[in-house]
Structure formats: C-alpha cells, structure tokens
Write an enzyme that holds these catalytic residues in place. Structure first.
Site, short mmCIF file in Angstrom:
data_model
loop_
_atom_site.label_atom_id
_atom_site.label_comp_id
_atom_site.label_asym_id
_atom_site.label_seq_id
_atom_site.Cartn_x
_atom_site.Cartn_y
_atom_site.Cartn_z
N LYS A 142 0.83 -1.22 0.00
CA LYS A 142 0.00 0.00 0.00
C LYS A 142 0.86 1.26 0.00
CE LYS A 142 -1.94 1.70 3.96
NZ LYS A 142 -1.65 3.14 4.11
N ASN A 143 1.82 1.32 0.91
CA ASN A 143 2.57 2.57 1.08
C ASN A 143 3.57 2.83 -0.04
OD1 ASN A 143 1.12 3.08 3.35
ND2 ASN A 143 2.80 2.73 4.81
N ARG A 195 -5.07 10.56 4.54
CA ARG A 195 -4.06 11.62 4.66
C ARG A 195 -3.02 11.56 3.55
NH1 ARG A 195 -2.32 14.37 8.74
NH2 ARG A 195 -0.28 13.82 7.97
N CYS A 248 -5.74 13.35 13.18
CA CYS A 248 -6.17 11.99 12.84
C CYS A 248 -6.00 11.15 14.08
CB CYS A 248 -5.42 11.44 11.65
SG CYS A 248 -3.92 10.60 12.02
N ARG A 259 -0.15 14.69 13.36
CA ARG A 259 0.43 14.46 12.03
C ARG A 259 0.43 15.68 11.12
NH1 ARG A 259 -1.41 8.48 10.08
NH2 ARG A 259 0.45 8.59 8.82
N PRO A 260 1.19 16.71 11.45
CA PRO A 260 1.24 17.88 10.58
C PRO A 260 1.96 17.60 9.25
CG PRO A 260 2.80 18.09 12.38
CD PRO A 260 2.06 16.82 12.61
N ASP A 307 4.01 20.16 7.92
CA ASP A 307 4.91 21.31 7.82
C ASP A 307 6.20 21.00 7.05
OD1 ASP A 307 5.16 19.72 10.31
OD2 ASP A 307 6.98 20.89 10.58
N ASP A 358 4.25 0.74 12.11
CA ASP A 358 3.10 0.05 11.52
C ASP A 358 3.00 -1.42 11.92
OD1 ASP A 358 2.27 2.36 10.33
OD2 ASP A 358 2.85 1.82 8.29
N ARG A 391 -8.86 -0.48 4.41
CA ARG A 391 -7.98 0.54 3.84
C ARG A 391 -6.63 -0.05 3.47
NH1 ARG A 391 -6.54 4.92 7.57
NH2 ARG A 391 -5.07 5.07 5.88
C1 UD1 Z 1 3.96 7.00 6.52
C2 UD1 Z 1 3.15 5.77 6.26
C3 UD1 Z 1 2.55 5.25 7.57
C4 UD1 Z 1 3.63 5.07 8.61
C5 UD1 Z 1 4.48 6.32 8.74
C6 UD1 Z 1 5.69 6.11 9.65
C7 UD1 Z 1 2.40 6.12 3.99
C8 UD1 Z 1 1.27 6.41 3.07
N1 UD1 Z 1 2.10 6.09 5.29
O1 UD1 Z 1 3.06 8.01 7.01
O2 UD1 Z 1 1.89 4.02 7.30
O3 UD1 Z 1 3.04 4.78 9.85
O4 UD1 Z 1 4.98 6.73 7.46
O5 UD1 Z 1 6.46 5.05 9.20
O6 UD1 Z 1 3.51 5.89 3.56
N2 UD1 Z 1 5.68 14.82 10.92
C9 UD1 Z 1 5.70 16.17 11.19
N3 UD1 Z 1 5.67 17.04 10.15
C10 UD1 Z 1 5.60 16.64 8.86
C11 UD1 Z 1 5.58 15.27 8.58
C12 UD1 Z 1 5.62 14.38 9.63
O7 UD1 Z 1 5.75 16.57 12.36
O8 UD1 Z 1 5.56 17.50 7.96
C13 UD1 Z 1 5.74 13.83 12.03
C14 UD1 Z 1 4.47 13.00 12.15
O9 UD1 Z 1 3.49 13.66 12.91
C15 UD1 Z 1 4.99 11.74 12.80
C16 UD1 Z 1 6.40 11.61 12.22
O10 UD1 Z 1 6.73 12.89 11.72
O11 UD1 Z 1 5.07 11.93 14.20
C17 UD1 Z 1 6.53 10.59 11.10
O12 UD1 Z 1 5.49 10.77 10.18
P1 UD1 Z 1 5.63 10.45 8.62
O13 UD1 Z 1 6.82 9.61 8.37
O14 UD1 Z 1 5.48 11.72 7.87
O15 UD1 Z 1 4.33 9.57 8.38
P2 UD1 Z 1 3.53 9.53 7.04
O16 UD1 Z 1 4.44 9.80 5.91
O17 UD1 Z 1 2.27 10.32 7.18
#
Ligand code: UD1
Length: 417
Positions: free
Chosen positions: A22-23, A93, A117, A122-123, A125, A305, A397
């Site tokens: 999926k990812n 997301r 969520c 999960r921002p 930024d 995950d 999902r």
């Molecule tokens: C992806 C995966 C999800 C997995 C996660 C961590 C996909 C579609 N989803 O989610 O299944 O659980 O990686 O391995 O690939 N963060 C910020 N700012 C940002 C981005 C992230 O603060 O701009 C924080 C998040 O809140 C979280 C951490 O960074 O605490 C890691 O998140 P991230 O790796 O971005 O997760 P996703 O890419 O959403």
C-alpha cells in the site's frame, strides 16, 4: 457497517501470497501526475486507499484505466483540476502526496489541509517547508493549502524529522526542478526506494535513495514507464505475527525478505523458527511465545506500523514486554480493546507494559485505525470463543482480502454485513 466474526483458537497453517505494498503504491500512483505520458503500474493491491487515490486522480481529470490483472494505466495528459478536495483528504491523509507532483508539473496545487487523525496530530509542515525552499509560495485559504510556483529550483533541504511521505513529496517535486536537490535526513523506508526506482524508470535522475541523503538532478520532462509495486512488508509482518501468536506454521510467497529484518529478528526472539529464500519466508512457532520488547523508529528500526501487531503477540507471551512508540504520539488506542479480550497492559506515556497471559477470551471490540484493526484480528485469532470486530473499514484501507487469506490458512473468520 461490516464487522468481522472470528472464532479463535485455531493455529494458522499453509501458504499465502503477499500483496503489493500500500505505502509504495500510493506515492507511485501519484507520481503519474509528473508526466503527460502513460505510467503503467502493476502489483497494485485492491484496497480502499488505492481506490481513494484513483478517485482523486480521476477527479483531477486524469485518465485511469484498470486492467483485468490488477494493473492500472494512468495518463495525466488531460489533468485540468489541481485540487485534492476535503472529502477525499479527510478519508486518507496520503492524499497529500499529490502536492509535490502538482506544484512541480503545473506550478499550482490546492490540497485540503489534513486535519487531526486518530494516531496524533500528524502535521505536514515538512512537506511545505521543503517545497517553499524550492521556490513555491503557500497560503492557507478556506482549509486548503494553496501552493503556487514558477519552475521549482533545486536546493539543499535538511528535514527537521524523518518523514516518509514528506521525503516522497519533495523527491517527486525535485525530479522536475531546475538544478540539483539534496534531501538530508531523508526517510530510508523501502517504499521510498520503490518510488525512487519507479521515478528513475520514468527518466528521473536520483541517487542515494535508501540512505538518509537523497540527491535528485532535475530534468525537463519524465516519460512513460511500466513499474511493478514491491510486496507489502507490513502485510507480511502481520501474517507472520498472527502465525506466531496462534502457534502455527505458515509460508509467505512473493515476500520482500530484506525489508523485514527488524520484524523477523523480533519474531525469532519470540521463539519462532524462521527460514527465508529469495522471495519466501516460512515461520513455525511451536511453544508459547517469549515476550519481545520493541521500540518503534524509522526504517531500518522496528516499524510503527507493526507495533500493534507485536503487542497482540506479547499479550499471550510467557512474561512481560515493553513496547515504546516513538514515531506517533497517540498510537495505543488498541490497548483498551485488547484489555476487553483479557490482556494485561498498562500504558505510561509512550511505553506500554504488556504482561503476557495464558489465553484471551473473545469479545466485541472496535477497530480504531488500520494497524490497530490488524492487532485485534490477531488477538481474535488467539482468543477462545467469538470475537466480533466492529468498524473494519479501517482494515479494508490497508489489507487486501484479509478474511479470505486468513480462511485459506485455516482461520475461522467471516465478514458480517
Ligand atoms: C507514513 C506511512 C505510515 C507510517 C508512517 C511512519 C504512507 C502512506 N504512510 O506516514 O503508514 O506509519 O509513514 O512510518 O507511507 N511529521 C511532522 N511534520 C511533517 C511530517 C511528519 O511533524 O511534515 C511527524 C508525524 O506527525 C509523525 C512523524 O513525523 O510523528 C513521522 O510521520 P511520517 O513519516 O510523515 O508519516 P507519514 O508519511 O504520514
């Protein structure tokens, strides 16, 4: 709303094929925005998040054609609507993955700002910061991120934290930027590597994927390509954890063995006998599992995950395990539900203390997010009596035909509509 009914207590036995990841599929489908030529993607799993992504791309004006073997052909030649609307983003997301490609190719994107969520705030930024550094300007209007740009410029970007989709968004955008982009503190997840390989197949110039420094030399245009999505390491890990928890014996076919080191290591610590080949993994768990403590962190450490699934295993282990979640702030919602099945778990901040019990007993429980649902399925497979899992749309999902695959392994599981 669909529910799952599981009559537990049956060890899983047999063979099962791992589906496409999926990812990896989600960013690869979004990469099709980067070219006017056709991207053909195979080994795409049949999941709700994939359907949501295809709906999103189609409503932007893309041509989306499914073939009978589960492949998808995507053409962005007639893409004329650069908007990811609230109704779709709120259900997934990962819709944010259209942001980088839209800005890079069309100089504009309007993407609904993902709200809070279930597993934390999960921002996004870091996605914005990276694209801003490349020259895009951003405004938040009516709940939407509105990005605009001339041709993006290559720059050096140091990510504040490791983010998977953040790295993917910037890497995709950088393929069409002018000059060279260096992403430092990049995510090393196998799905980022799979996306990079797809982009390279489309003509992108990328090096360093799989390390924490990714370099992208921008090109003027990407071309047509065929790409097969990698196998899903989280689905594979979920089946292995389920087999270990039920003291079964299974073989996974079409698995990506090298993406599962941390998970296989923990299952061995639990007492599982594991053998691997080029693309298969077999697991046999004879005795009650030993407790395994894990600390989640970005790849190659133990994946967040898989945290909930290993907790289900620890619930019936012979001893006490500590599970520490470092990636997401609120990812222990399955604990309350596991307690309803008789598990003994205390949570202190980011750590759960799991005292293994001899057996669980079936009950009605509620799925709260995707991996929490998988954890409840594992617990239900172990528990004596009937377990009913409500709100399994979360499971749909991310897991392809899970009840069919588990039935094939001998589980007594069915969907009630
Ligand atoms: C992806 C995966 C999800 C997995 C996660 C961590 C996909 C579609 N989803 O989610 O299944 O659980 O990686 O391995 O690939 N963060 C910020 N700012 C940002 C981005 C992230 O603060 O701009 C924080 C998040 O809140 C979280 C951490 O960074 O605490 C890691 O998140 P991230 O790796 O971005 O997760 P996703 O890419 O959403």
């Amino acid at each position: 709303m669909d529910k799952l009914l599981i009559q537990g207590g049956v060890p899983l036995r047999g063979e099962v094929r791992v589906s496409g990841a999926k990812n990896a599929a989600l960013p690869i489908l979004c990469a099709s925005i980067l070219t006017a030529r056709t991207l053909r993607v195979s080994n795409v799993p049949h999941l709700r998040d994939v359907t949501t992504t295809l709906t999103l791309l189609a409503q932007m004006g893309m041509d989306v054609a499914l073939d009978e073997r589960g492949g998808v052909a995507l053409s962005a030649q007639r893409l004329d609507n650069r908007v990811a609307p609230y109704d779709l983003v709120k259900t997934m997301r990962a819709s944010i993955l259209v942001l980088g490609p839209l800005v890079a190719r069309f100089g504009e994107a309007r993407v609904s700002l993902p709200g809070g969520c279930a597993i934390g705030s999960r921002p996004v930024d870091q996605h914005i910061k990276g694209l801003q550094a490349m020259g895009a300007s951003f405004e938040i209007e009516h709940g939407y991120i509105h990005a605009r740009s001339e041709r993006l410029r290559g720059v050096r970007i140091v990510m504040d934290m490791i983010t998977v989709t953040g790295t993917e968004n910037i890497m995709m955008a950088a393929t069409l930027a002018e000059g060279t982009t260096v992403i430092e503190n990049a995510a090393r997840e196998p799905e980022v590597v799979d996306l990079a390989q797809c982009l390279i197949g489309m003509g992108a110039q990328i090096t360093g994927h799989g390390t924490d420094v990714i370099t992208v030399h921008g090109v003027h245009a990407l071309h047509a390509a065929d790409y097969a999505v990698m196998p899903d390491r989280i689905e594979a890990g979920t089946f292995l954890a389920a087999a270990a928890a039920t003291r079964g014996e299974i073989t996974l076919r079409s698995a990506r063995v090298d993406s599962l080191d941390a998970v296989l290591g923990k299952l061995q610590e639990a007492g599982a006998l594991i053998e691997v080949g080029d693309d298969w993994i077999s697991l046999k768990q004879a005795a009650r599992p030993a407790p395994v403590s894990v600390r989640t962190a970005p790849y190659p450490a133990f994946p967040t995950d898989m945290q909930a699934q290993v907790m289900a295993l620890d619930c019936v282990a012979d001893g006490t395990a500590l599970i520490t979640e470092t990636v997401f702030e609120n990812r222990f919602m399955h604990v309350q539900e596991l307690r309803r099945l008789g598990a003994e778990i205390d949570v202190d901040g980011h750590t759960a203390v799991v005292r293994g019990v001899r057996g669980l007993s079936g009950a009605t429980v509620m799925a709260t997010d995707l991996r929490a649902s998988a954890c409840l399925v594992i617990a239900g497979l172990v528990a004596e009596g009937d377990t009913v899992i409500d709100r399994i749309y979360h499971l749909d999902r991310g897991y392809e035909r899970i009840e069919e695959k588990l039935s094939h392994l001998g589980a007594r599981i069915r969907r009630i509509r």
